[in-house]
Design a protein around this motif. Structure first.
Motif, mmCIF file in Angstrom:
data_model
loop_
_atom_site.group_PDB
_atom_site.id
_atom_site.type_symbol
_atom_site.label_atom_id
_atom_site.label_comp_id
_atom_site.label_asym_id
_atom_site.label_seq_id
_atom_site.Cartn_x
_atom_site.Cartn_y
_atom_site.Cartn_z
ATOM 1 N N PHE A 241 -1.670 -8.289 -3.927
ATOM 2 C CA PHE A 241 -0.992 -8.162 -4.698
ATOM 3 C C PHE A 241 -0.574 -7.256 -5.485
ATOM 4 C CE2 PHE A 241 -0.968 -12.894 -3.850
ATOM 5 C CZ PHE A 241 0.089 -12.939 -3.746
ATOM 6 N N GLY A 242 0.191 -6.480 -5.649
ATOM 7 C CA GLY A 242 1.067 -5.198 -6.752
ATOM 8 C C GLY A 242 0.292 -4.035 -5.750
ATOM 9 N N ASP A 243 -0.317 -3.416 -4.635
ATOM 10 C CA ASP A 243 -0.146 -2.801 -4.150
ATOM 11 C C ASP A 243 1.425 -2.197 -3.499
ATOM 12 O OD1 ASP A 243 -2.955 -3.227 -3.693
ATOM 13 O OD2 ASP A 243 -2.758 -3.404 -1.969
ATOM 14 N N SER A 244 1.119 -1.090 -3.234
ATOM 15 C CA SER A 244 2.187 -0.035 -2.998
ATOM 16 C C SER A 244 2.682 -0.205 -1.583
ATOM 17 C CB SER A 244 2.057 1.674 -3.941
ATOM 18 O OG SER A 244 1.400 2.390 -2.117
ATOM 19 N N CYS A 245 4.073 0.461 -1.442
ATOM 20 C CA CYS A 245 4.425 0.525 0.095
ATOM 21 C C CYS A 245 3.642 1.464 1.057
ATOM 22 C CB CYS A 245 6.798 0.782 -0.039
ATOM 23 S SG CYS A 245 6.552 1.143 1.407
ATOM 24 N N GLN A 246 3.366 2.263 0.090
ATOM 25 C CA GLN A 246 2.305 3.397 1.559
ATOM 26 C C GLN A 246 1.564 2.768 1.270
ATOM 27 O OE1 GLN A 246 3.965 4.108 -1.753
ATOM 28 N NE2 GLN A 246 5.509 5.854 -1.546
ATOM 29 N N ASP A 247 0.462 2.079 0.512
ATOM 30 C CA ASP A 247 -0.967 1.394 0.403
ATOM 31 C C ASP A 247 -0.879 0.308 1.935
ATOM 32 O OD1 ASP A 247 -2.084 2.537 -1.814
ATOM 33 O OD2 ASP A 247 -1.224 0.406 -3.184
ATOM 34 N N VAL A 248 0.823 -0.431 1.774
ATOM 35 C CA VAL A 248 0.779 -1.008 2.827
ATOM 36 C C VAL A 248 0.709 -0.362 4.107
ATOM 37 C CG1 VAL A 248 1.666 -3.020 3.716
ATOM 38 C CG2 VAL A 248 1.628 -3.192 1.317
ATOM 39 N N LEU A 249 1.519 0.684 3.947
ATOM 40 C CA LEU A 249 1.845 1.454 5.760
ATOM 41 C C LEU A 249 0.894 1.858 5.555
ATOM 42 C CD1 LEU A 249 5.481 3.070 5.201
ATOM 43 C CD2 LEU A 249 4.985 1.812 6.638
ATOM 44 N N GLY A 250 -1.051 2.089 4.821
ATOM 45 C CA GLY A 250 -1.534 3.247 5.160
ATOM 46 C C GLY A 250 -2.353 1.972 6.527
ATOM 47 N N ALA A 251 -2.583 1.172 5.311
ATOM 48 C CA ALA A 251 -3.068 -0.053 5.963
ATOM 49 C C ALA A 251 -3.280 -0.690 7.369
ATOM 50 C CB ALA A 251 -3.486 -1.455 5.149
ATOM 51 N N LEU A 252 -1.246 -1.091 7.342
ATOM 52 C CA LEU A 252 -1.024 -1.398 8.552
ATOM 53 C C LEU A 252 -0.311 -1.028 9.589
ATOM 54 C CD1 LEU A 252 -0.370 -5.571 6.910
ATOM 55 C CD2 LEU A 252 -2.717 -4.752 7.660
ATOM 56 N N GLY A 253 0.593 0.606 9.443
ATOM 57 C CA GLY A 253 0.864 1.023 10.181
ATOM 58 C C GLY A 253 2.559 0.853 9.526
ATOM 59 N N SER A 254 3.385 1.271 10.352
ATOM 60 C CA SER A 254 4.980 0.736 9.931
ATOM 61 C C SER A 254 4.766 -0.945 10.176
ATOM 62 C CB SER A 254 5.811 1.960 10.867
ATOM 63 O OG SER A 254 5.824 3.288 10.387
#
Length: 426
Positions: A241-254
């Motif tokens: 929780f609190g991760d940025s949009c970019q953090d999630v894209l970097g971890a899981l891809g689009s």
């Protein structure tokens, strides 16, 4: 009439498509939807009250084929052809079953070669001829001399020669040597199609509730431009929780889809709904269908504020939109008045009545959720019930299985909530 190639221990298909052992349920349904003008009248068979007691079956009634999926991991376990008169079959490019070629024992012997003698099953009145990853069942009751073919138990053998002219009644494709003990294999490389899949998802928690997800992911990685070197890679990613949009894209891809919430149905549960100023922009979800996970971002800060985990049970409104998320959620259960606590793990396969027993007290009355799309206001599967517990909302089906879990971040002034409509498919 379908004309299909049989590959023992692997698949049944043609040049356009292939049902491969280990293929996820959603991918098989996608093939059927794509070729719906050719493959018609498909039934989905499952146990509504006890979904793990039987395989999940796609029955291609017009073509005499059944696809049997493991009820737990929802991957293809057995391919059964139960009416050979409705389909043409070939092996290594040569037909052994068609309108011109009858699937007799002699034809099977000619096409597939030698194997062990047939095994007679008295209860079914069938002879089974087994190859590795492939078996043929021959009907006995059409022969006048059937009693002569009783197995010779005096020798301790139930194996015998199948009579001449016997016709195949059923054919099974599976993994290994034993149809009764076979399991769905791991997903084949050809089924990844550039997607990532979740082997398992652990909910991370601290104190009062969840703080994020730990995902063990599978992907078909390969060397630089060399498809022949492709192999399944496993990797771990944590999202909080609190991760940025970019953090999630970097971890899981689009994500497969981005879904913008058109309205906030939760506003009515807030302390002063009439005082809330309408937002000029909407919160949005990243839909990861092959992970069975949705992630909600705040429209202003673009930080993670909710996770939704989907179990993909047949008989639920969202069935076949998401792959099953195999999750583990630690629950803290208070014991007695001395504030002692016990930890237990809730999984995708837990039933809500078992959780109630562990808690030792009944929950508050649930919120009743009735889903329906705007195009079609009917929902044949009925309502579900939503229970709030330790910053999580559990959506429970009428058979007591959990349909989805919505995880909330750090506490805010909130009341009981409903699972979000997190996909445009709703």
């Amino acid at each position: 009439m379908l004309d299909l190639e049989v590959v023992p221990e692997r698949s049944l298909g043609n040049e356009q498509w292939e049902f491969a052992l280990g293929m996820p349920l959603a991918q098989s349904i996608s093939i059927l939807q794509k070729h719906c003008r050719i493959i018609k009248n498909v039934q989905v068979l499952y146990s509504e009250q006890t979904p793990f007691s039987h395989d999940l079956i796609l029955n291609l009634t017009q073509d005499g084929i059944k696809l049997l999926f493991d009820a737990t991991n929802q991957r293809l376990k057995v391919i059964e052809v139960y009416d050979l008169s409705k389909v043409k079959l070939k092996y290594c490019g040569v037909h052994f079953n068609s309108q011109a070629i009858a699937p007799t024992i002699e034809q099977i012997d000619q096409s597939f070669g030698a194997t062990h003698p047939g095994v007679y099953n008295a209860a079914e009145q069938l002879f089974h001829l087994n190859f590795r990853g492939l078996s043929f069942s021959f009907q006995l009751d059409s022969w006048n001399e059937a009693p002569k073919y009783e197995p010779n138990f005096a020798l301790g053998l139930a194996s015998l020669q199948i009579p001449h002219g016997a016709m195949v009644k059923r054919m099974h494709i599976y993994t290994g040597n034993n149809l009764q003990e076979t399991k769905a294999p791991a997903m084949p490389l050809a089924c990844f199609l550039g997607n990532i899949y979740a082997e398992c998802v652990d909910v991370l928690r601290e104190g009062a509730g969840p703080v994020g997800l730990k995902l063990r992911l599978l992907t078909a990685g390969s060397g630089p431009g060399v498809m022949g070197d492709a192999k399944v890679r496993s990797l771990e990613r944590n999202i909080y929780f609190g991760d940025s949009c970019q953090d999630v894209l970097g971890a899981l891809g689009s994500p497969h889809k981005v879904f913008y919430k058109s309205e906030d149905k939760m506003k009515i549960h807030s302390p002063s709904p009439h005082k809330q100023v309408p937002s000029k922009c909407n919160d949005y979800f990243f839909n990861y269908f092959t992970l069975g996970v949705d992630i909600l971002f705040d429209s202003t800060s673009h930080l993670v504020k909710k996770f939704v985990l989907h179990t993909n049970y047949p008989g639920h409104y969202n069935f076949n939109i998401y792959h099953r998320c195999d999750f583990k959620i630690p629950l803290v259960i208070k014991k007695g008045a001395d504030s002692q606590t016990d930890n237990c793990i809730l999984t995708t396969y837990s039933k809500w009545d078992q959780i109630q027993e562990l808690l030792g007290h009944p929950m508050e009355k649930p919120v009743v959720l009735h889903r329906s799309s705007s195009a079609n206001n009917t929902n044949p599967f009925g309502s579900t019930f939503c229970f709030g517990l330790q910053r999580m909302i559990f959506e429970v089906m009428q058979n007591s299985h959990i349909a989805s879990v919505t995880l909330y971040g750090a506490p805010r002034t909130s009341s009981r909530a409903l699972p979000e409509s997190s996909s445009s498919a709703h």
